[in-house]
Design an enzyme around this catalytic site. Structure first.
Site, short mmCIF file in Angstrom:
data_model
loop_
_atom_site.label_atom_id
_atom_site.label_comp_id
_atom_site.label_asym_id
_atom_site.label_seq_id
_atom_site.Cartn_x
_atom_site.Cartn_y
_atom_site.Cartn_z
CE LYS A 20 2.29 3.03 -0.52
NZ LYS A 20 2.34 4.08 0.52
CB SER A 58 -1.40 4.61 1.59
OG SER A 58 0.10 5.01 1.61
CB SER A 101 1.49 5.55 4.49
OG SER A 101 0.53 6.30 3.94
#
Lengths: 476, 482
Positions: free
Chosen positions: A65, A140, A164
């Site tokens: 990420k 996210s 997330s």
């Protein structure tokens, strides 16, 4: 099965038997990215193949990420304000991955600074759900979830502040684990909300989840919030047996508004686990209805302070005001932050600044901290009765791109099931437990008490061994 | 409102002192904590506030803060918690400072200051909290540059009660605070290097009133004298404002060392809302009672106690003791000397005279001077037993410092021993009496002081080697014999 479709433990077996090579696996994954990522857009940037080092013990391609600092590539949190920022140091998680021999494929898309549940708040475009390209991947960590689901990575790393990791895992039909707060070092994770953030793995099955947690878990002297608690070998917790375990389904979670297909899928989970000898107990988490409000006060307050450092002084994008309005310094701050942050980021900074302001602190921030304790107490009390709690990960399956972007509040409310684990610090995993009529994955969430990831893996593994959802691969 | 020139005002002053702690490393990272390095060389992701970096509390800084707190008679908070103070400025790379808001590590202490006639006044210390220092801005012609070397230096902010009533009391408080801290080996306490900084809050009120007047905060004073001068200026400014029937505005004012005046920097309306909240990166923890008791046991004798003991044990004057205790090294040196040689007054005269002068001239410390208590007392004994004169001894002392040799060696090598041979001295006296009939006449007419002139002449003739006591005796004997 193609190499890029396989799990990491499967590939490690093949490597051990000499049936493939790290380079071959890497090429297979890069091939998949080349072929499909223009549709999915899981990645923000991909490491060139020639930079790879295959000499480590676990040379498995992994996606990261875009909020974990690494020397190899830019780290931008999918924000314009950090465009061009290259960290001079590796996050502890990145260092541990490198030590394991991991092949870092690249950085995945995310909601800017992890603010969002759909990855639509990225400044670099949306990521599409591999199971339905008109759908969001969740957020996210939507890029990491989509990369694993699309077989563009063998496994991936995400971060979870209010769901997330788990919610995108549910939307994309993969396994997403949020470990206990303090289990994995946050050093080098660009903070959203320091007291809630936790790094965790995205994998294709539960075994890989345990393997990847083995690599990244552990105390870190550089992170004062990381726990000095011994790390067991999590693969030893992969036992196909829940006989005698007590499992709770909180009655407050099964209320109106839940997608009937989701509800039905969770009922099916219950049957599977009961068949394997688990007992179901009714538990109550009475403060559940305050979780979302509490989370958005605590999370935005911390975020407003954590994001203050993005001011254009040292790194990232700086705006040079054409003319002086207030004074050159303040003008530079204002224009840099106005141009660099997206609308959701600004919204959260404003919310957080407000709740910490003199005159509002007691009514909002301090009160939220108190409610947070009540929510934690609820869970601790429940775990006196049960070994694990199961819930849907999200009330719905993946929604359509653009469907909720006009209504931030509706978007916030979709985090209702995942937030309590962050507020309480407890570990939770989301894993596939079915598909909707439209062919979209449904996620099962399992929560256990702090530092009992072993129980989490035991329940998850048992469910997985008695179902075949984890064997499904998407057709792109 | 009271007006009129006969109104008596009382001044109320409180001081905020920032002390940089001289720990090996910075407050929240492993960077070296040193002064004077090339810009941005003692930095890392943590003290530069880079994305993803996290602070870790320096335990040594906690111990130093506890040490200071105990020396200032403070209570120590066992529960250690840090908060974020949010404000934007380029010398603060995270745009928040890690500090302590509602739970300072030390609170409720006091310090004594002298108020004449051996009387002491107790000045309350509200609190002392740990925080990180900011970086340094350097303003160039068309840009401002930031040096992050200082960023993250451990600071203890010591806040006094508003117990000080005039600028001299403020000055004395600062002197005694610095003195007490200097005994603890925890800070350079050097205002020039910025390792000790002071802001002052000051207000005036009609004498007898218990309510506080509106205060102003004074900043930018670079010495204790500047603090005193700034307060004097500000008090008279506030008097004028009030006597003119106007109101003092609550504001921050900067002292201008060149113009010798204070000027407004920002008013209360522009004051920051720092939005303090507990730093979620630093989990609160508890100091063990045993840790605090160990620190208490390890405290050295503090200047105030040492002063009283020196008066009592060595019968020093307040003046002498007051100078000796200004430096812990000097006080220890004195006591070592006193263990060897029992004329404490003479030791004191040497330490407060030649030794202190050498320390000041050479900008050094007693520890770094090449002199030991043994060597110094040996030198003093040489004066005492008449081997050399006091004058020669001062010269021998400097030679000892430069060469590292002891007094005997230098006296021997350079033939500096006093002439105490009566025959030889009589010859000199005879010559002087013959050469100075007028002086002799004066002496004989009862002007005894004139003897001193002849003694001086004798010293001059012998380059200081004549034993002045014997010379004086010989002259007296000779003239009284007619």
């Amino acid at each position: 099965m193609k190499l890029h479709e396989r799990t990491a433990h499967d590939l490690l077996d093949l490597l051990k038997d000499g049936q493939t090579t790290p380079a071959e696996i890497h090429r297979s994954v890069l091939g998949q990215i080349n072929e499909h990522d223009d549709k999915v857009h899981a990645y923000l940037r991909v490491n060139p193949a020639e930079s790879a080092d295959y000499s480590g013990t676990q040379p498995i391609p992994i996606a990261i990420k875009d909020n974990m600092c690494m020397e190899d590539l830019e780290t931008t949190c999918a924000s314009q304000i950090l465009k061009g920022f290259r960290s001079p140091y590796d996050a502890t998680v990145i260092r541990k991955l490198k030590e394991s021999g991991a092949v870092l494929i690249g950085n995945t898309n995310m909601d800017e600074f992890a603010f969002g549940s759909s990855t639509e708040n990225s400044s670099s475009g949306v990521t599409r759900n591999p199971w339905g390209l008109d759908r969001v991947p969740g957020g996210s960590s939507g890029g990491s979830a989509a990369a694993v689901a699309a077989n563009e990575a063998i496994w991936a790393i995400g971060s979870d502040t209010g769901g997330s990791i788990r919610q995108p895992a549910a939307f994309c039909g993969v396994v997403g684990l949020k470990p206990t707060y303090g289990r994995v070092s946050r050093y080098g994770l660009i903070a959203f909300a320091s007291s809630l953030d936790q790094i965790g793995p995205f994998t294709k099955d539960v075994t890989d989840s345990a393997l990847l947690l083995n690599i990244i878990a552990g105390h870190d002297p550089l992170d004062s919030t990381s726990a000095d608690v011994p790390v067991p070998d999590y693969t030893r917790a992969l036992v196909n047996d829940v006989k005698g375990l007590k499992i709770g389904m909180p009655r407050e979670y099964f209320v109106d508004g839940m997608d009937p297909e989701v509800k039905a899928a969770i009922e099916q989970v219950k049957t599977v686990l009961q068949d394997k000898g688990a007992t179901f107990v009714d538990v109550s988490l009475p403060h559940t209805e305050y979780a979302v409000a509490t989370y958005y006060i605590v999370g935005t307050a911390e975020a407003s302070s954590n994001l203050a450092r993005f001011d254009g002084v040292q790194y990232g994008q700086r705006r040079r005001p054409a003319e002086t309005r207030k004074n050159p310094l303040v003008d530079m701050y204002e224009e840099t932050r106005d141009a660099g942050f997206g609308p959701e980021t600004k919204r959260r900074i404003i919310l957080g600044t407000y709740s910490l302001s003199s005159g509002y602190y007691d009514a909002y921030y301090l009160r939220a901290l108190k409610v947070r304790t009540l929510i934690k107490n609820d869970l601790e009390k429940a775990f006196e009765q049960v070994d694990a709690i199961i819930t849907p990960t999200s009330p719905t399956t993946a929604f359509k791109i653009g469907e909720r972007s006009a209504d931030p509040l509706a978007m916030y409310l979709s985090d209702i099931f995942t937030i309590p684990a962050n507020l309480s610090g407890m570990p939770a995993v989301s894993m596939p437990c079915g598909f909707s009529g439209e062919g979209l994955p449904i996620g099962l969430q399992i929560v256990t008490k702090a530092f009992d990831e072993e129980m989490l893996f035991r329940v998850a593994y048992t469910y997985e061994q008695n179902t075949d959802w984890h064997t499904k691969r998407v057709e792109l | 409102m009271t007006t009129g020139s006969q109104t008596e005002f009382e001044t109320v002053i409180g001081l905020e002192v920032h002390v940089q702690l001289s720990t090996q490393t910075k407050m929240f990272c492993g960077c070296r904590n040193v002064f004077g390095s090339a810009p941005n060389t003692n930095v890392c992701p943590v003290c530069m506030g880079l994305p993803g970096s996290l602070p870790v509390v320096n335990r040594e800084a906690l111990r130093y803060a506890v040490r200071i707190g105990l020396a200032l008679n403070c209570e120590i908070n066992r529960y250690i918690k840090f908060d974020r103070k949010n404000y934007y400025y380029p010398d603060c790379p995270k745009n928040y400072q890690i500090s302590q808001f509602d739970m300072p590590i030390c609170y409720g202490g006091h310090l004594h200051i002298p108020v004449g006639d051996g009387q002491l006044k107790k000045i309350g210390i509200t609190r002392a909290h740990l925080e990180e220092d900011a970086g340094k801005l350097v303003h160039a012609e068309d840009a401002s540059l930031v040096d992050f070397n200082r960023t993250g230096t451990p600071l203890l902010e010591i806040v006094s009660e508003p117990d000080l009533r005039d600028p001299q009391e403020a000055y004395d408080y600062l002197q005694n605070l610095k003195l007490a801290i200097s005994y603890l080996d925890v800070s350079d306490c050097d205002m020039e290097k910025g390792s000790l900084r002071c802001d002052a809050n000051v207000s005036i009120r009609p004498a007898g009133s218990t309510a506080f007047g509106t205060k102003t905060e004074l900043k930018n004073m670079n010495s204790f004298k500047a603090v005193r001068a700034a307060l004097e200026y500000e008090i008279s400014r506030q008097h004028k404002v009030v006597l003119a029937g106007e109101e003092v505005i609550q504001e921050t004012r900067l002292w201008d060392e060149n113009k010798l005046r204070t000027a407004s920097m920002r008013s209360k309306e522009e004051a920051h809302d720092y939005r303090y909240f507990p730093d979620p990166d630093l989990v609160p923890f508890t100091l063990a009672d045993s840790e605090i008791e160990a620190a208490r046991t390890a405290l050295p004798e503090l200047p105030e106690a040492k002063f009283q003991r020196f008066l009592k044990d060595y019968a020093l004057t307040e003046y002498d003791a007051g100078i000796i205790i200004q430096d812990r090294g000097m006080a220890d040196f004195f006591e070592s000397c006193a263990g060897i040689f029992d004329d404490y007054k003479k030791i004191c005269n040497w330490l407060n005279g030649s030794v202190l002068q050498a320390i000041n001239e050479r900008k050094t410390t007693i520890a770094q001077l090449d002199i030991s208590p043994e060597k110094l007392t040996d030198l003093i004994k040489k004066v005492d037993d008449g081997t050399i004169s006091n004058l020669v001894a001062k010269d021998v002392f400097l030679k000892m410092l430069d060469s590292g040799k002891d007094a005997s060696a230098i006296i021997e090598e350079e033939g500096l021993a006093q002439v105490s041979d009566e025959g030889e001295l009589e010859g000199i006296v005879d010559a002087l009496v013959t050469d100075n009939p007028q002086v002799v006449e004066q002496i004989q007419s009862g002007q005894e002081k004139a003897i001193g002139f002849l003694v001086g002449q004798a010293m001059k003739k012998t380059q200081g080697k004549a034993n002045p006591k014997m010379i004086r005796e010989l002259i007296t004997r000779r003239l009284s014999n007619g």
